[in-house]
Enzyme design. Sequence first.
Site, PDB file in Angstrom:
ATOM      1  N   GLU A   1       0.873  -1.173   0.000  1.00 59.82           N
ATOM      2  CA  GLU A   1       0.000   0.000   0.000  1.00 59.82           C
ATOM      3  C   GLU A   1       0.906   1.217   0.000  1.00 59.82           C
ATOM      4  OE1 GLU A   1      -2.516   2.499   3.150  1.00 59.82           O
ATOM      5  OE2 GLU A   1      -2.934   0.359   3.215  1.00 59.82           O
ATOM      6  N   CYS A  34      -3.977   7.122   5.563  1.00 55.22           N
ATOM      7  CA  CYS A  34      -3.813   6.800   4.147  1.00 55.22           C
ATOM      8  C   CYS A  34      -5.085   7.076   3.366  1.00 55.22           C
ATOM      9  CB  CYS A  34      -3.387   5.352   3.974  1.00 55.22           C
ATOM     10  SG  CYS A  34      -4.451   4.168   4.812  1.00 55.22           S
TER      11      CYS A  34
END
Length: 520
Positions: free
Chosen positions: A252, A289
Amino acid sequence: MAVPVWSVDPRTGKQRAEAGPAAGPVATEATADQVDAAVRAAAAALPALADRPARAALLRGAAGLLEESAEEIIATADAETALGVPRLTGELARTAFQLRTFADVVDEGAFLDVIIDHPDPDAKPIPRPDLRRYKIPLGVVAVYAASNFPLAFSVPGGDTASALAAGCPVVVKAHPDHPATSELCARALRRAAVAAGLPEDTVVLLHGFQAGVDLVRHPLVSAAGFTGSIPGGRALFDAAAARPRPIPFHGELGSLNPVVVTEAAAAERAEQIGTGLAGSFTLGNGQFCTKPGLVLAPSGEDGDRLVRALTGAAEQAAAGVLLDSRMRDNFVKGAAARVALPGVTTPVAPGAADDLSEQRVRAGYVVVDAADLSEQGAYDLLLEECFGPLTVIVRYADAAALGAVLDRLPGNLTATAHLGAAEAGEEGGPAADLLRRLTALAGRVLVNGWPTGVAVTGAQHHGGPYPATTSTSTSVGATAIERWLRPVAYQDTPPALLPPELRDGNPLGLPRRVDGVQQL
């Protein structure tokens, strides 16, 4: 010579007194030989992890031990990250919930995806042999801990929990921002392994940048999970692909998480959206995020109302401490570069908090016209993630201007649409077209909400097209276990030689599909 690893207080930028020179370093950076020994020790634990009940006991035991040590873990994590006790208390609860969730997944057994097709000599166009398929663990998994979630995406986090649930030993490369927290959590996991009758080295912890590189290159590492920056993740991804035997790398990396506010939504609730946006992009000092980093709002009076509400709410946001001085410096430089772009306006200026501690930053946002982002040029910087409490407001005049910006966006973890009541209930209209465009951009599409908040549940998907992630898998939710498994089919294998999971009579009581019919 051993390289010490120190615990640093981000509020002061100095080594923590209780973990500093007087007390000695938290750990030392692992050498190449130590990385090799760690991976080999973890690999030796692989056969023991075939015991599914023991794996479930490990996961539940780890959750319990983390909760028993919650006060110490949370205090240490706060001292190393400045995320605050309330936030970290919730994160520890989430981490324990993840571990118990994966224990339930192990108990249920559906993740093994057992499929049995009995032989059929009369099948057309060719006779069918006896075929039995299920999934087995890949092997040792390397986990790279995240800076912004010292628990839920780090040593005891979702990558580790899902890998252990799959039957894979784990070697974690600790994040340098919270080494003491990582040590505490690793001890809890290792104690839980022993209590469950598994080897202590079912989970191993390493420190050091070079150790992380050596880890992904080790021939006994079979897969890796990473949460972090695009440059760091891409370097490890490339190293994983360049191995003589490439391995899956589930990274990620970064995300803008675009938000589209339609004209109808702005007309109905501009103030509510503006206030909600401020709360979302400043949550956790903008270090999520899933922070909304690019917001497309309509031109005109209703869009102006939204911006005014956003201004009022953003001005009330308290200055905060970022996770470390490097991130703070990058945020200050990135904010200044965006503010300096010609034609950009700054109703609330982001940057260093001059009137408070030099370690703090203040939230803010910039506004730009959609026409400036429709083509490549100097404004491309606004299409890059800025880690911290900053967002970009893009004012669009019509559907064509909106579409031109969406066409330029990279892959994302999330994409959000704020719709008016009438268009939300209209099947096949412009709102449906908008959702189709957003679906192409992201792994999770939201309507009339905010992306900062990722529920741990079976239907969750936390991933997206590159550069949001390097694979199509999720790192949150029950299906995260799929990353660490591979299917194997046995053909015409004598019953006595079949794994118990694939034998007739279903001795383990597993969910499975037999001759096309789902059972249990």
